[in-house]
Structure formats: structure tokens, C-alpha cells
Design an enzyme around this catalytic site. Structure first.
Site, PDB file in Angstrom:
ATOM      1  CE  LYS A 102      -1.974   3.075   1.878  1.00 66.62           C
ATOM      2  NZ  LYS A 102      -1.745   4.468   1.459  1.00 66.62           N
ATOM      3  CD  GLU A 150      12.501   0.296  10.095  1.00 66.17           C
ATOM      4  OE1 GLU A 150      12.987   1.178  10.819  1.00 66.17           O
ATOM      5  OE2 GLU A 150      13.066  -0.785   9.872  1.00 66.17           O
ATOM      6  CB  CYS A 164      12.756   8.336   8.950  1.00 68.77           C
ATOM      7  SG  CYS A 164      13.804   7.302   7.941  1.00 68.77           S
ATOM      8  CD  GLU A 192       9.859  12.691  12.149  1.00 67.84           C
ATOM      9  OE1 GLU A 192       8.681  12.344  12.325  1.00 67.84           O
ATOM     10  OE2 GLU A 192      10.705  11.969  11.611  1.00 67.84           O
TER      11      GLU A 192
HETATM   12  P1  NAD Z   1       1.879   8.463   7.674  1.00 66.79           P
HETATM   13  O1  NAD Z   1       1.942   7.632   8.877  1.00 66.79           O
HETATM   14  O2  NAD Z   1       0.854   9.513   7.600  1.00 66.79           O
HETATM   15  O3  NAD Z   1       1.668   7.582   6.349  1.00 66.79           O
HETATM   16  C1  NAD Z   1       2.467   6.468   6.069  1.00 66.79           C
HETATM   17  C2  NAD Z   1       1.627   5.431   5.357  1.00 66.79           C
HETATM   18  O4  NAD Z   1       0.608   4.985   6.248  1.00 66.79           O
HETATM   19  C3  NAD Z   1       0.909   5.933   4.096  1.00 66.79           C
HETATM   20  O5  NAD Z   1       0.925   4.923   3.114  1.00 66.79           O
HETATM   21  C4  NAD Z   1      -0.506   6.157   4.597  1.00 66.79           C
HETATM   22  O6  NAD Z   1      -1.464   6.054   3.588  1.00 66.79           O
HETATM   23  C5  NAD Z   1      -0.648   5.022   5.583  1.00 66.79           C
HETATM   24  N1  NAD Z   1      -1.706   5.221   6.576  1.00 66.79           N
HETATM   25  C6  NAD Z   1      -2.236   6.392   7.024  1.00 66.79           C
HETATM   26  N2  NAD Z   1      -3.235   6.139   7.906  1.00 66.79           N
HETATM   27  C7  NAD Z   1      -3.320   4.805   8.028  1.00 66.79           C
HETATM   28  C8  NAD Z   1      -4.135   3.942   8.806  1.00 66.79           C
HETATM   29  N3  NAD Z   1      -5.078   4.411   9.619  1.00 66.79           N
HETATM   30  N4  NAD Z   1      -3.932   2.618   8.712  1.00 66.79           N
HETATM   31  C9  NAD Z   1      -2.975   2.112   7.899  1.00 66.79           C
HETATM   32  N5  NAD Z   1      -2.196   2.877   7.121  1.00 66.79           N
HETATM   33  C10 NAD Z   1      -2.355   4.209   7.184  1.00 66.79           C
HETATM   34  O7  NAD Z   1       3.332   9.042   7.551  1.00 66.79           O
HETATM   35  P2  NAD Z   1       3.809  10.172   6.570  1.00 66.79           P
HETATM   36  O8  NAD Z   1       3.451  11.494   7.151  1.00 66.79           O
HETATM   37  O9  NAD Z   1       3.361   9.884   5.190  1.00 66.79           O
HETATM   38  O10 NAD Z   1       5.399   9.930   6.627  1.00 66.79           O
HETATM   39  C11 NAD Z   1       6.199  10.651   7.449  1.00 66.79           C
HETATM   40  C12 NAD Z   1       6.616   9.881   8.679  1.00 66.79           C
HETATM   41  O11 NAD Z   1       7.229   8.661   8.308  1.00 66.79           O
HETATM   42  C13 NAD Z   1       7.648  10.614   9.486  1.00 66.79           C
HETATM   43  O12 NAD Z   1       7.360  10.513  10.851  1.00 66.79           O
HETATM   44  C14 NAD Z   1       8.932   9.890   9.174  1.00 66.79           C
HETATM   45  O13 NAD Z   1       9.932  10.009  10.130  1.00 66.79           O
HETATM   46  C15 NAD Z   1       8.461   8.513   8.996  1.00 66.79           C
HETATM   47  N6  NAD Z   1       9.389   7.725   8.180  1.00 66.79           N
HETATM   48  C16 NAD Z   1      10.147   6.774   8.784  1.00 66.79           C
HETATM   49  C17 NAD Z   1      11.076   6.046   8.065  1.00 66.79           C
HETATM   50  C18 NAD Z   1      11.906   4.973   8.720  1.00 66.79           C
HETATM   51  O14 NAD Z   1      12.443   4.140   8.025  1.00 66.79           O
HETATM   52  N7  NAD Z   1      12.035   4.953  10.033  1.00 66.79           N
HETATM   53  C19 NAD Z   1      11.226   6.274   6.708  1.00 66.79           C
HETATM   54  C20 NAD Z   1      10.443   7.258   6.109  1.00 66.79           C
HETATM   55  C21 NAD Z   1       9.522   7.967   6.873  1.00 66.79           C
END
Ligand code: NAD
Length: 485
Positions: free
Chosen positions: A179, A254, A288, A387
Site C-alpha cells: 500500500k 519504522e 526519517c 520531528e
Molecule cells: P503516515 O503515517 O501519515 O503515512 C504512512 C503510510 O501509512 C501511508 O501509506 C498512509 O497512507 C498510511 N496510513 C495512514 N493512515 C493509516 C491507517 N489508519 N492505517 C494504515 N495505514 C495508514 O506518515 P507520513 O506522514 O506519510 O510519513 C512521514 C513519517 O514517516 C515521518 O514521521 C517519518 O519520520 C516517517 N518515516 C520513517 C522512516 C523509517 O524508516 N524509520 C522512513 C520514512 C519515513
């Protein structure tokens, strides 16, 4: 002017076929460089997730499930080669979609190929053991795939995150339902095409774009999924883990970070400087593992402040395809979040030490923010704790190792850290004392580190991806005890 894209982006990929979402609905993708509509993607929902999980199950019961590890590795190797052949196409898609400068997008496409190469080679090198046991027994362990694995990825590094998570899961023989994020997923759709062309059997990889609360939630709570890998925010990660818990399904999380680079006065500042700044502004700070906190020993503080400020003033921000130092942030919403933090910095009297410039011809409708270095920040200030996910770094002085460790460990996160010092004993003391998943000494990030296990502690998550360690996470261990007398 509408951008021409190399394929129909409105379809989802299930059982080796491109089809419309069951609802027939689509979602618009925005080009962050100018705010224009870039494309439409399928709005997958629970019916599509059901179909994708069924297709994955079918693949496991069929050709994919019977394939040897060597054959799986061979297909991954072909995928890696095809990614390299299409680096320019993939990089352009990622640049348009995520807003990252073309050279960064290109590096991401090459990293995707590198993950596939690594896991292609590793696929047939994971094995169990024989264990000494009571006389009359032979005991052995087998590493087996979980089955259907769910992969929920964010918009900031779609190619790299798909490479590390799907690459490892396929190598172990799982069948994946992916997804991607609703903000950016064109490179993921292109990747599915490449997998198909490379001969990956139907159903081994399924891609269901859609909203998090629809397709994402359906996947995380699906009873047919045996393992979930989630990369994204802490809040969403907690929701995914709670949904998975209802089915007792293991989850790799992650999540975010507030990673420090700790600079001691004896460090080689010439070597450190590019890493200090780049690790904060890469992908407009939407990383991240961004080094959003720079801790500097007081004796070197003024020198580091002056040199980082000089670099910041030279940074140029503009459209992804202009390929400057920094692109736009992903959305108007993200721009609002970063601007809010900069407002807090001003309102609370922090020192805005230096800022980059937005190119004069950058479209006003793009989501541009000036990269900003904020100095003299107390370690308890919200800019040093939360963050931001934008090109903002805070600089903090410290006195001595003990204080450096206290500040470095003093946030809810623990993803990665950097240490700059020439003192070998201090390198080891610091590396051991820092509470996080990776420590880099006299470098930061090691150029991506496909081979290096990656993941966090505390709110940065749990479980490890990348390297061989990911293969253990994407498999389960079976013990077989044979009594033969
Ligand atoms: P997010 O959590 O909003 O979205 C991430 C994914 O989760 C998307 O595909 C989104 O559609 C999905 N999602 C959203 N709501 C959901 C739900 N209720 N159930 C299941 N899936 C759902 O995160 P974002 O704002 O898109 O990304 C930024 C964050 O990701 C930051 O905090 C960043 O640090 C973190 N990040 C971490 C890493 C790592 O490897 N540690 C890498 C990249 C980003």
C-alpha cells in the site's frame, strides 16, 4: 501544461493484472513543485485489499510458493537490472511526484536496484541449523516465509523503502501486498511493471494505492495477512500495530526520528561539515533519519555555527527538475507544519542563524520553504524535541561527553546518530551510550547502507530492515525434532 507519464497511473496491480479499483474511484496526485495536478491513482479500498490478499495467497499456493530460493533470487536480480536500465524514467517520476531534486531521485532509483541486487544474492543464503539435543534425536531449524506480508510505505522515499521491504520479503518467499502513500506512488507503480516484466509470478507482488484510512487500515487489520511492515509516522504506526494485534500478527515499525550528530572539538570539521548540513536538508528534511539536531562541544560551537551558516546561505531551493540543493516539501499541509515551527522559533526568541534562498523563478504555487539553521536551542525546546520533517536544523552547545549523551538521548526517539571525534576510545564510549538503532562514527548514513540493519528504539519503532537482518524479520523459524532412537 499536463505532464506526460509513461503509463496509465489510475490502475492497481493485482494477480499480475492492471485493473481499476472496485469502486472505480481515483485520487489526484499533486506536483509539489508547482501545485498542479500530476496524475490520478486508483482509490483502493477494502474490496481491493481482499482481492490482493487472495491473489497473494494464491501465488503462495502455486508457482511462487514452489519456487526455489535460487530461482527467486534470479528474478530479483533481473528486477535489479531492469531498474538500472530505467533509472532515468524512475528518477523523473520520483522527482515530479515527491518534489526531490533529480539527482537525489536518481540516487534513490540506484538504491532500489542495489536492494534488489543484495536480496537477489542473499535469497539462497539464509538457512537453519542443526541443534545438539538428547541422544536419539536430530533437531533442525528451518527459516520459512510468513506467507502474505503487508507493506505500508510513506511518500518520502517510495523507491528505497519498497526496495528494502519488498525486496527482502520476496527473497524469503513471501507474497506481498503493498500500500503506497496517497501523496506519491508513481515510482511504486513503475516498479510493479518492472517486476512483472522481470517474470515475477502473478500475485507475488500486488499494489493497492489508496488512502491510509481506507486501503491502509483494511490491510493492517486483514486476517489473511501474516506479517506487516509499516514505515511512517508514530501515530499511524500505533494504529497499524493495534489493528495487527487483533489478529496476533507481528509488525515491523519504522517510525520517525530526531537524530543527533554530536561534534566534539577534536573532530575533523572539514570532513564533518558536508554531512552536518546535507543530513538535515536532503529531501527537504523529510527524511526519517535526518540529522535535525547538531550538538557541538562548546569550544567548537562558534566555528561550526559560522561554517554551517555559510553553507546554509548558499543553499538554493527550487523545482525538482531544476535540480538545485533543495526541492519543495510534499504538500501545502507540510509547508504549514514547517512554517509553524519557524514561527515558534521566532516567537520564542531563538536565533535564526542562516537561511537558504528560494530561486526567483520557483512557481509561487509550489511548496517551498527556506532551509533554516536555528542556533542556541535549549534541549527541552519543542524545536529540539519534535520531528519537524522539513529543512530545519537546530544547533546546541554541550560541555563534555556526559552532557552530550544526556542531550542526544533526551528525546522520545532513537533512530540513528552521528559522532565526530578523532579520539578512538571516545568513539566507542559514545557509540555504546547512544540509544538508537545505528551509530555512525566520522560519517553519517554511510551512503544509504543497503547492507546495514536499520531501525529504531523508543518511538522510532522496532524490528530491523535492510541487510541480512531483514531476512530474519521476514521469515519465521520452525524447529523440527526427529526421534530416530
Ligand atoms: P503516515 O503515517 O501519515 O503515512 C504512512 C503510510 O501509512 C501511508 O501509506 C498512509 O497512507 C498510511 N496510513 C495512514 N493512515 C493509516 C491507517 N489508519 N492505517 C494504515 N495505514 C495508514 O506518515 P507520513 O506522514 O506519510 O510519513 C512521514 C513519517 O514517516 C515521518 O514521521 C517519518 O519520520 C516517517 N518515516 C520513517 C522512516 C523509517 O524508516 N524509520 C522512513 C520514512 C519515513
Amino acid at each position: 501544461m499536463a505532464t506526460t507519464l509513461p503509463f496509465d497511473t489510475r490502475l492497481l496491480f493485482i494477480a499480475g493484472e492492471w485493473r481499476e479499483a472496485a469502486s472505480g474511484e481515483t485520487l489526484a496526485l499533486e506536483n509539489p513543485s508547482d501545485g498542479s495536478e500530476l496524475a490520478h491513482i486508483a482509490r483502493g479500498m477494502s474490496a481491493d485489499v481482499d482481492a490482493a490478499v487472495a491473489a497473494a495467497r494464491h501465488a503462495l499456493d502455486g508457482e511462487w510458493g514452489r519456487m526455489s530460493a535460487t530461482e527467486r533470487g534470479r528474478i530479483l536480480a533481473i528486477m535489479g537490472r531492469k531498474v538500472l536500465e530505467q533509472v532515468d524514467v524512475l528518477a523523473r517520476l520520483e522527482a515530479l511526484d515527491v518534489g526531490k531534486p533529480l539527482k537525489q531521485a536518481r540516487a534513490d532509483a540506484i538504491a532500489l536496484a542495489r536492494y534488489l541486487e543484495f536480496y537477489a544474492g542473499a535469497a539462497d543464503k539464509v538457512h537453519g541449523e542443526t541443534l545438539p539435543y538428547q541422544s536419539g534425536f536430530t533437531v533442525l531449524t528451518l527459516r520459512e516465509p510468513h506467507g502474505v506480508t503487508g507493506h505500508i510505505v510513506p511518500w518520502n522515499y517510495p523507491m528505497q523503502i519498497v526496495g528494502r521491504s519488498v525486496g527482502a520479503a520476496l527473497a524469503m518467499g513471501n507474497a506481498c501486498v503493498l500500500k503506497p502513500a496517497e501523496e506519491a506512488c508513481l515510482s511504486v507503480l513503475a516498479f510493479a511493471r518492472i517486476a512483472h516484466e522481470a517474470g515475477l509470478p502473478a500475485g507475488a507482488l500486488n499494489v493497492v494505492p489508496g488512502l491510509g484510512e481506507e486501503a491502509g487500515a483494511a490491510l493492517s487489520g486483514h486476517p489473511g495477512v501474516a506479517h506487516l511492515s509499516f514505515t511512517g509516522s508514530v501515530a499511524t504506526g500505533a494504529l497499524v500495530q493495534a489493528a495487527a494485534a487483533k489478529n496476533a500478527v507481528p509488525v515491523t515499525l519504522e517510525l520517525g526520528g530526531k537524530s543527533p550528530q554530536v561534534v566534539f572539538a577534536d573532530a575533523d570539521l572539514d570532513a564533518a561539515l558536508p554531512y552536518l548540513v546535507n543530513a538535515g536538508i536532503q529531501n527537504a528534511g523529510q527524511t526519517c533519519s535526518a540529522a535535525s539536531r547538531i550538538l557541538v562541544e562548546r569550544k567548537a560551537y562558534d566555528a561550526v555555527l559560522a561554517r554551517m551558516s555559510e553553507r546554509y546561505r548558499a543553499l538554493r531551493v527550487g523545482p525538482a527538475l531544476a535540480d538545485l540543493d533543495v526541492g519543495p516539501v510534499i504538500s501545502r499541509r507540510q509547508l504549514g507544519i514547517v512554517s509553524h515551527y519557524l514561527g515558534v522559533a521566532r516567537d520564542t526568541g531563538l536565533q535564526i542563524a542562516a537561511q537558504g534562498e528560494i530561486a526567483a523563478d520557483a512557481p509561487a504555487s509550489g511548496h517551498y520553504v527556506r532551509p533554516t539553521l536555528v542556533a542556541g536551542v535549549a534541549d527541552t525546546h519543542m524545536l529540539a524535541q519534535e520531528e519537524i520533517f522539513g529543512p530545519v536544523q537546530v544547533l546546541m552547545p554541550f560541555d563534555g561527553e556526559a552532557e552530550a549523551i544526556r542531550i542526544a538521548n533526551g528525546t522520545p526517539f532513537g533512530l540513528i546518530a552521528g559522532v565526530w571525534t578523532r579520539d578512538g576510545a571516545r568513539q566507542l564510549r559514545m557509540a555504546r551510550a547512544l540509544k538508537c538503532g545505528q551509530v555512525f562514527v566520522n560519517n553519517y548514513g554511510a551512503g544509504g547502507g543497503v547492507e546495514l540493519p536499520f531501525g529504531g528504539v523508543k518511538r522510532s519503532g522496532h524490528g530491523r530492515e535492510k541487510g541480512f537482518e531483514a531476512l530474519y524479520g521476514f521469515s519465521t523459524l520452525k524447529t523440527i525434532a526427529i526421534h530416530h532412537g
